[in-house]
Design a protein around this motif. Structure first.
Motif, PDB file in Angstrom:
ATOM      1  N   ASN A  13       0.820  -1.217   0.000  1.00  0.00           N
ATOM      2  CA  ASN A  13       0.000   0.000   0.000  1.00  0.00           C
ATOM      3  C   ASN A  13       0.853   1.266   0.000  1.00  0.00           C
ATOM      4  O   ASN A  13       0.547   2.224   0.691  1.00  0.00           O
ATOM      5  CB  ASN A  13      -0.960   0.010   1.197  1.00  0.00           C
ATOM      6  N   LEU A  14       1.899   1.264  -0.797  1.00  0.00           N
ATOM      7  CA  LEU A  14       2.735   2.450  -0.914  1.00  0.00           C
ATOM      8  C   LEU A  14       1.982   3.512  -1.691  1.00  0.00           C
ATOM      9  O   LEU A  14       1.477   3.258  -2.777  1.00  0.00           O
ATOM     10  CB  LEU A  14       4.043   2.112  -1.639  1.00  0.00           C
ATOM     11  N   GLU A  15       1.883   4.695  -1.108  1.00  0.00           N
ATOM     12  CA  GLU A  15       1.250   5.826  -1.773  1.00  0.00           C
ATOM     13  C   GLU A  15       2.164   7.034  -1.668  1.00  0.00           C
ATOM     14  O   GLU A  15       2.628   7.364  -0.590  1.00  0.00           O
ATOM     15  CB  GLU A  15      -0.103   6.153  -1.138  1.00  0.00           C
ATOM     16  N   ILE A  16       2.435   7.647  -2.811  1.00  0.00           N
ATOM     17  CA  ILE A  16       3.244   8.854  -2.860  1.00  0.00           C
ATOM     18  C   ILE A  16       2.421   9.920  -3.558  1.00  0.00           C
ATOM     19  O   ILE A  16       1.996   9.726  -4.694  1.00  0.00           O
ATOM     20  CB  ILE A  16       4.566   8.604  -3.625  1.00  0.00           C
ATOM     21  N   ASN A  17       2.177  11.014  -2.871  1.00  0.00           N
ATOM     22  CA  ASN A  17       1.391  12.114  -3.426  1.00  0.00           C
ATOM     23  C   ASN A  17       2.287  13.339  -3.574  1.00  0.00           C
ATOM     24  O   ASN A  17       2.787  13.870  -2.581  1.00  0.00           O
ATOM     25  CB  ASN A  17       0.195  12.442  -2.527  1.00  0.00           C
ATOM     26  N   VAL A  18       2.500  13.751  -4.826  1.00  0.00           N
ATOM     27  CA  VAL A  18       3.345  14.893  -5.151  1.00  0.00           C
ATOM     28  C   VAL A  18       2.630  15.696  -6.232  1.00  0.00           C
ATOM     29  O   VAL A  18       2.200  15.121  -7.230  1.00  0.00           O
ATOM     30  CB  VAL A  18       4.719  14.414  -5.691  1.00  0.00           C
ATOM     31  N   THR A  29       2.575  20.071   0.174  1.00  0.00           N
ATOM     32  CA  THR A  29       2.793  18.943   1.078  1.00  0.00           C
ATOM     33  C   THR A  29       3.121  17.721   0.243  1.00  0.00           C
ATOM     34  O   THR A  29       2.384  17.387  -0.685  1.00  0.00           O
ATOM     35  CB  THR A  29       1.523  18.671   1.922  1.00  0.00           C
ATOM     36  N   LEU A  30       4.234  17.079   0.549  1.00  0.00           N
ATOM     37  CA  LEU A  30       4.611  15.822  -0.079  1.00  0.00           C
ATOM     38  C   LEU A  30       4.214  14.721   0.887  1.00  0.00           C
ATOM     39  O   LEU A  30       4.541  14.781   2.064  1.00  0.00           O
ATOM     40  CB  LEU A  30       6.117  15.773  -0.332  1.00  0.00           C
ATOM     41  N   GLU A  31       3.500  13.726   0.388  1.00  0.00           N
ATOM     42  CA  GLU A  31       3.001  12.667   1.264  1.00  0.00           C
ATOM     43  C   GLU A  31       3.501  11.307   0.798  1.00  0.00           C
ATOM     44  O   GLU A  31       3.524  11.022  -0.400  1.00  0.00           O
ATOM     45  CB  GLU A  31       1.480  12.652   1.280  1.00  0.00           C
ATOM     46  N   CYS A  32       3.889  10.491   1.770  1.00  0.00           N
ATOM     47  CA  CYS A  32       4.319   9.126   1.498  1.00  0.00           C
ATOM     48  C   CYS A  32       3.790   8.260   2.639  1.00  0.00           C
ATOM     49  O   CYS A  32       4.046   8.546   3.802  1.00  0.00           O
ATOM     50  CB  CYS A  32       5.845   9.063   1.449  1.00  0.00           C
TER      51      CYS A  32
END
Length: 83
Positions: A13-18, A29-32
């Motif tokens: 469930n790796l999620e990276i929001n850029v 905001t960078l989210e991981c």
């Protein structure tokens, strides 16, 4: 905003929001977030702009979080987030 989901051994469930683009001076905001398999320990989380690292979190090191100066980037370090 881009969401990337990968299946990797030990990591789920790796999620990276850029954001795709940012205006100069805009705050983003960078989210991981992720889940680890049983008994697995997180090794590190690192953020880069191009080839330049600007943020590092390694739970087995003290201090856990390091911020590297990079022109145009100011970091408000927040520990990584587990799902």
């Amino acid at each position: 905003m881009m969401t990337l989901k990968l299946g990797v051994r030990g990591l789920h469930n790796l999620e990276i929001n850029v954001p795709n683009a940012v205006l100069v001076g805009e705050t983003v905001t960078l989210e991981c977030s992720w889940q680890l398999e049983d008994e697995e320990a997180l090794y590190s989380v690192k953020w880069y702009r191009g080839r330049e690292e600007f943020y590092r979190y390694i739970p087995k090191e003290l201090p856990h979080t390091r911020v590297f100066p990079l022109p145009g980037i100011e970091v408000d370090p927040v520990p990584p987030n587990y799902i």
